[in-house]
Design a protein around this motif. Structure first.
Motif: not given
Length: 329
Positions: A40-48, A65-79
């Motif tokens: 729930x964050x963009x690339x480059x952070x701890x979760x990624x 396949x296990x596909x990483x999906x960065x759903x970086x909608x903001x709100x601190x990861x809530x979205x």
């Protein structure tokens, strides 16, 4: 759900179990198709950082396949957390998220906003990383020590900008915990994730950032940043000369940023067991161990039962911190 009920829900985080007749499981041996791992964050952070090596290892172990999906909608990861909570509990949508998982619903309550999700909607699978947060500033910043930073902040209340991954995300809570203890006022500048916040620190848009060692190590080694203090109870191997806040007199300032894999609470037990087995193998894979150690964030694996207990205790501590911080824009 009120706050007391939230704490009970966190303490009762399930190791998912449902009947074997669940239609998703009855369709055949899991997995039979691609798996999505929401970050729930963009690339480059701890979760990624946690997600990508683990996803690659799980792909080899599970054969799909296990596909990483960065759903970086903001709100601190809530979205992204909420999207994972609403997904079909069939093992094909997983969530690699951070310690803010339990904090964000509490922040919604604090501001009387609709609750995006509840912690009780998730089942912990495995903890991957658990690092103390570090306070970083640009190499060009004038502060060589934490005391110099605090002294300057006291002279210029509300003028030193710091970045975060979003309101009441891990990086925001850590900084406000420190600011409250030091009696200083800083300027909060939220971003859509830790990666953009790190970029903002490098560019000088913000002057301070709480972040995990793994996302800071190379920047510090390259002379682009310096670190002033460690939120952990003890010093860490990747930054052995960095003092802790506790050493520097801030006895109540302790914060960790962990990353872990979750599924939905209604996930059938056979699928949960398969994922637990796969994660136990994945975290031992030499390439995964090497990637995390190189980044300065060694594996901190916990299997589902232990991780569930850990999350409940950590969530209670962080929720208490949020209540103490109160409404901070």
């Amino acid at each position: 759900m009120n706050r007391r009920e939230l704490l009970r829900a966190a303490a009762a985080l399930p190791i998912a179990h449902t009947a074997l007749t669940n239609s998703a499981f009855a369709q055949g041996a899991y997995p039979t198709r691609n798996i999505t791992m929401i970050v729930p964050f963009p690339a480059g952070g701890q979760a990624d950082l946690a997600a990508r090596p683990v996803a690659a290892a799980l792909e080899r172990i599970l054969g799909k396949p296990v596909i990483v999906d960065n759903r970086a909608g903001g709100a601190g990861g809530s979205i992204g957390n909420a999207q994972a909570a609403r997904a079909e509990p069939d093992g094909y949508t997983l969530l690699m998220t951070l310690s803010s998982l339990a904090v964000l619903p509490e922040a919604d309550r604090l501001f009387d906003r609709p609750i995006a999700y509840e912690v009780s909607q998730f089942a912990p699978i495995a903890r991957v990383l658990a690092d103390p947060t570090l306070l970083a500033v640009p190499a060009s910043a004038p502060w060589q020590t934490l005391q110099e930073f605090v002294d300057d902040a006291k002279k210029r209340p509300g003028q030193i900008p710091y970045g975060s991954s979003g309101p009441y995300g891990t990086l925001h809570v850590a900084m406000e915990m420190f600011a409250a203890s030091a009696g200083i006022k800083l300027l909060h500048v939220p971003f859509r994730g830790a990666g953009p916040a790190l970029t903002a620190l490098l560019s000088g848009t913000v002057q301070a950032l709480a972040s995990a060692p793994g996302t800071l190590k190379q920047q510090v080694a390259d002379g682009k940043m310096r670190v002033l203090a460690n939120w952990g109870a003890e010093r860490i191997a990747s930054f052995p000369d960095l003092p802790t806040f506790k050493e520097l007199g801030y006895k109540d300032v302790e914060f960790y940023i962990w990353a872990g894999l979750f599924a939905q609470a209604a996930l059938p037990a056979p699928i949960m067991n398969r994922l637990r087995e796969a994660m136990a193998q994945a975290v031992k894979a030499p390439e995964v161990v090497r990637t995390f150690e190189t980044a300065g964030s060694p594996i901190a694996y916990l299997d589902a039962p232990e991780f569930s207990t850990f999350v409940a205790a950590d969530s209670a501590r962080l929720i208490a911190a949020v209540k103490k911080i109160g409404k901070v824009e």
